[in-house]
Scaffold this active site. Sequence first.
Site, PDB file in Angstrom:
ATOM      1  N   HIS A 132      47.079 -43.082 -88.451  1.00 23.58           N
ATOM      2  CA  HIS A 132      46.769 -43.607 -87.110  1.00 23.58           C
ATOM      3  C   HIS A 132      46.652 -45.125 -87.250  1.00 23.58           C
ATOM      4  O   HIS A 132      46.156 -45.620 -88.266  1.00 23.58           O
ATOM      5  CB  HIS A 132      45.406 -43.091 -86.611  1.00 23.58           C
ATOM      6  CG  HIS A 132      45.417 -41.729 -85.997  1.00 23.58           C
ATOM      7  ND1 HIS A 132      44.403 -40.816 -86.218  1.00 23.58           N
ATOM      8  CD2 HIS A 132      46.284 -41.130 -85.138  1.00 23.58           C
ATOM      9  CE1 HIS A 132      44.660 -39.706 -85.525  1.00 23.58           C
ATOM     10  NE2 HIS A 132      45.785 -39.875 -84.870  1.00 23.58           N
ATOM     11  N   CYS A 162      37.257 -44.075 -85.648  1.00 22.52           N
ATOM     12  CA  CYS A 162      37.692 -42.742 -85.188  1.00 22.52           C
ATOM     13  C   CYS A 162      36.607 -42.062 -84.374  1.00 22.52           C
ATOM     14  O   CYS A 162      36.903 -41.256 -83.485  1.00 22.52           O
ATOM     15  CB  CYS A 162      38.035 -41.845 -86.368  1.00 22.52           C
ATOM     16  SG  CYS A 162      39.303 -42.494 -87.441  1.00 22.52           S
TER      17      CYS A 162
END
Length: 293
Positions: free
Chosen positions: A178, A279
Site C-alpha cells: 500500500h 493503517c
Amino acid sequence: MSNTATAAPHAAAHTATKRTILMCRPSHFTVSYRINPWMHPDAPTDTARALAQWQRLHDVYEDLGFEVSVIDDRAGLPDMVYAANGGFVLDGIAYGAKFQHPERRPEAAAYMDWFAAHGLTVAEPHEVNEGEGDFLLAGDVILAGSGFRSAQASHAELARLFGREVLTLTLIDPRFYHLDTALAVLDPEPGPDGDCTIAYLESAFDAPSLATLRERFPDAIIASEADAAILGLNSYSDGRNVVIAERATRFAGQLRERGYDPIGVDLSELLLGGGGVKCCTLDLHGAHLEAAR
Ligand code: ARG
C-alpha cells in the site's frame, strides 16, 4: 521560536492542525489468512496485546486534541482495524473502498454504512481501491498508489470524483503493497505557499514514479530501508507532531532535523497483519460529522 536555534536549515516552524479521524478497535484482530508478506497465519497473535497497543495510539491522538471517532468492529473481519483502507474522505465525500481480496470485501459496506450514518456523501466505487491505504492527499494533489492493491482505473475515478490532480505512483516491492507503507505526508494542510513535505522509501517505487516524486517533492525526506522495513513510514502527522513506530529511530532523527516532533508508539502486534500507525488511522479531512443516524 524555541526550536529554530538548533534546527537544520530546512526546518521551519510547523503548525499542528486539529485532525478529524476514524479508527477501529481490534477486538477481533488475528492473522487467519495471508494477503501480504507480513502475515503468517501459523504464528500466534495476541488480541489483548493488540487492543492495548491500539488504545495507546488512540490516547496519543486524543492527547493531541484530535477528534477521534471509532467504528464498531465486526467479528470475522480481523483486518478491519486498518481503518485507512475503509475509504477516502475529502470535502465531505466518502469514496468507498472495493477490496481486492475476498477476505476483506465485507469491510467496504461496514465503512460505507458508517460514512452515510454520519452525514457524509457516499460515492460507491466501481474500481478496485483500498482507500487511504493507497490514496494520500499531499497539498492539493492526491498521491495514488497502484501495483499491488488499488487498480489504476480507480485513480481516474478518484480524479473525476474530487476534481483534483491525481499522481499515479507504482509500487514494486511486495512488502510495501500500500502507498502508506512506503510514503508519509507530513503536512496534512498545505503551507502558505502550497508546499507539502513528504517522506518516502525510494526502492519501493518504479523508475517513472521515482522521477515524479523527485521532481514534485525535491525536499522530501528519504527514509532508510531499516526504518521502512518495520513500517516506520506508516506514520501520521498533524503538521507538527508525527506519530511513528518507536523503532524507527532514524526516521525520528530525520523528522527532528526538519523541525517536526516525532512521537513513538509500539504497534508490534498489528505489524503481524502488515500494518502500522497510518493503517489504523483514516483522515476524515475535517468532515463535519453528524450524530449517527
Ligand atoms: N492485513 C491488511 C491487508 O493486507 C493490512 C492492511 C494495512 N493497511 C494499510 N493501510 N497499509 O490488507
